[in-house]
Scaffold this motif. Structure first.
Motif, PDB file in Angstrom:
ATOM      1  N   ASN A   1     -17.416 -28.301 -13.174  1.00 21.78           N
ATOM      2  CA  ASN A   1     -17.636 -29.723 -12.886  1.00 21.78           C
ATOM      3  C   ASN A   1     -16.597 -30.610 -13.566  1.00 21.78           C
ATOM      4  O   ASN A   1     -16.265 -31.683 -13.055  1.00 21.78           O
ATOM      5  N   HIS A   2     -16.067 -30.156 -14.678  1.00 18.65           N
ATOM      6  CA  HIS A   2     -15.046 -30.913 -15.412  1.00 18.65           C
ATOM      7  C   HIS A   2     -13.726 -30.986 -14.636  1.00 18.65           C
ATOM      8  O   HIS A   2     -13.054 -32.021 -14.650  1.00 18.65           O
ATOM      9  N   ILE A   3     -13.376 -29.902 -13.937  1.00 18.20           N
ATOM     10  CA  ILE A   3     -12.071 -29.856 -13.277  1.00 18.20           C
ATOM     11  C   ILE A   3     -12.136 -29.983 -11.755  1.00 18.20           C
ATOM     12  O   ILE A   3     -11.108 -30.186 -11.118  1.00 18.20           O
ATOM     13  N   ALA A   4     -13.316 -29.863 -11.177  1.00 19.01           N
ATOM     14  CA  ALA A   4     -13.441 -29.858  -9.713  1.00 19.01           C
ATOM     15  C   ALA A   4     -13.413 -31.269  -9.124  1.00 19.01           C
ATOM     16  O   ALA A   4     -13.860 -32.221  -9.762  1.00 19.01           O
ATOM     17  N   PRO A   5     -12.914 -31.380  -7.885  1.00 18.67           N
ATOM     18  CA  PRO A   5     -12.995 -32.676  -7.195  1.00 18.67           C
ATOM     19  C   PRO A   5     -14.458 -32.987  -6.856  1.00 18.67           C
ATOM     20  O   PRO A   5     -15.313 -32.097  -6.904  1.00 18.67           O
ATOM     21  N   GLU A   6     -14.717 -34.238  -6.510  1.00 16.97           N
ATOM     22  CA  GLU A   6     -16.088 -34.674  -6.262  1.00 16.97           C
ATOM     23  C   GLU A   6     -16.771 -33.947  -5.109  1.00 16.97           C
ATOM     24  O   GLU A   6     -17.998 -33.932  -5.039  1.00 16.97           O
ATOM     25  N   SER A   7     -16.009 -33.346  -4.218  1.00 15.31           N
ATOM     26  CA  SER A   7     -16.613 -32.643  -3.081  1.00 15.31           C
ATOM     27  C   SER A   7     -17.238 -31.301  -3.490  1.00 15.31           C
ATOM     28  O   SER A   7     -17.880 -30.651  -2.687  1.00 15.31           O
TER      29      SER A   7
ATOM     30  N   ARG B   1     -10.004 -22.649 -11.931  1.00 14.79           N
ATOM     31  CA  ARG B   1      -8.782 -23.241 -11.370  1.00 14.79           C
ATOM     32  C   ARG B   1      -8.267 -22.417 -10.191  1.00 14.79           C
ATOM     33  O   ARG B   1      -7.840 -22.967  -9.173  1.00 14.79           O
TER      34      ARG B   1
ATOM     35  N   LEU C   1     -10.460 -23.227  -7.245  1.00 10.34           N
ATOM     36  CA  LEU C   1     -10.200 -24.563  -6.704  1.00 10.34           C
ATOM     37  C   LEU C   1      -8.841 -24.669  -6.010  1.00 10.34           C
ATOM     38  O   LEU C   1      -8.625 -25.589  -5.222  1.00 10.34           O
ATOM     39  N   GLU C   2      -7.941 -23.729  -6.270  1.00 11.02           N
ATOM     40  CA  GLU C   2      -6.643 -23.711  -5.592  1.00 11.02           C
ATOM     41  C   GLU C   2      -6.700 -23.024  -4.233  1.00 11.02           C
ATOM     42  O   GLU C   2      -5.747 -23.099  -3.449  1.00 11.02           O
TER      43      GLU C   2
END
Length: 156
Positions: free
Chosen positions: A22-28, A131, A134-135
């Motif tokens: 949640n700290h590094i992820a986009p709002e979606s 990370r 998320l990439e």
């Protein structure tokens, strides 16, 4: 996309994963966590580790799988060795499942500095995997391709 990080006790690795994601992820994206046999409390060392890393601990709590029965996740990622062999509950239905095994830093013997280092190393491993997740070009990956990629990330 809703990601559930699952562990046996939901007090350490799954909590660290939820908070880091949640700290590094986009709002979606949103991460939650649960335990198959929740301890009912978050490990104080997990909270200290997150705070030291500048990651919010607001709203973190140890809870069971039933907390997500009415709002199932899209992806379920088990993060402890004990949970890897457990079947995900039926209500997760079509959720994609992957395993990102992590050793429990709370079981590391030693002095405070040694245990702190184990927690920091676990959080760094979680960050690396989050990370990498998320990439991924998630929108363009077929379900089986996403599963393969999640499994690959679990080996990083």
């Amino acid at each position: 996309m809703r990601v559930l990080f699952m562990c046996t006790a939901n007090s350490c690795r799954s909590i660290l994963s939820e908070a880091m994601f949640n700290h590094i992820a986009p709002e979606s994206f949103v991460a939650v966590s649960a335990g198959s046999f929740p301890k009912g409390q978050v490990s104080p060392r997990s909270l200290t580790t997150l705070t030291r890393a500048g990651i919010s601990i607001e709203g973190l709590s140890s809870k069971g799988n039933d907390a997500f029965e009415s709002n199932p996740p899209d992806i379920v990622i088990t993060v402890c060795d004990k949970a890897a062999g457990e079947a995900c509950p039926v209500y997760f239905g079509p959720a994609l499942k992957a395993h990102w095994g992590l050793k429990d830093p709370s079981e590391v013997p030693g002095d405070e500095a040694t245990v702190d280092a184990a927690f920091d190393a676990t959080l760094a491993q979680i960050e690396k995997r989050c990370r990498a997740f998320l990439e991924l070009p998630i929108a363009t990956l077929a379900r089986d391709e996403l599963k393969r990629e999640l499994d690959r990330i679990g080996k990083l």
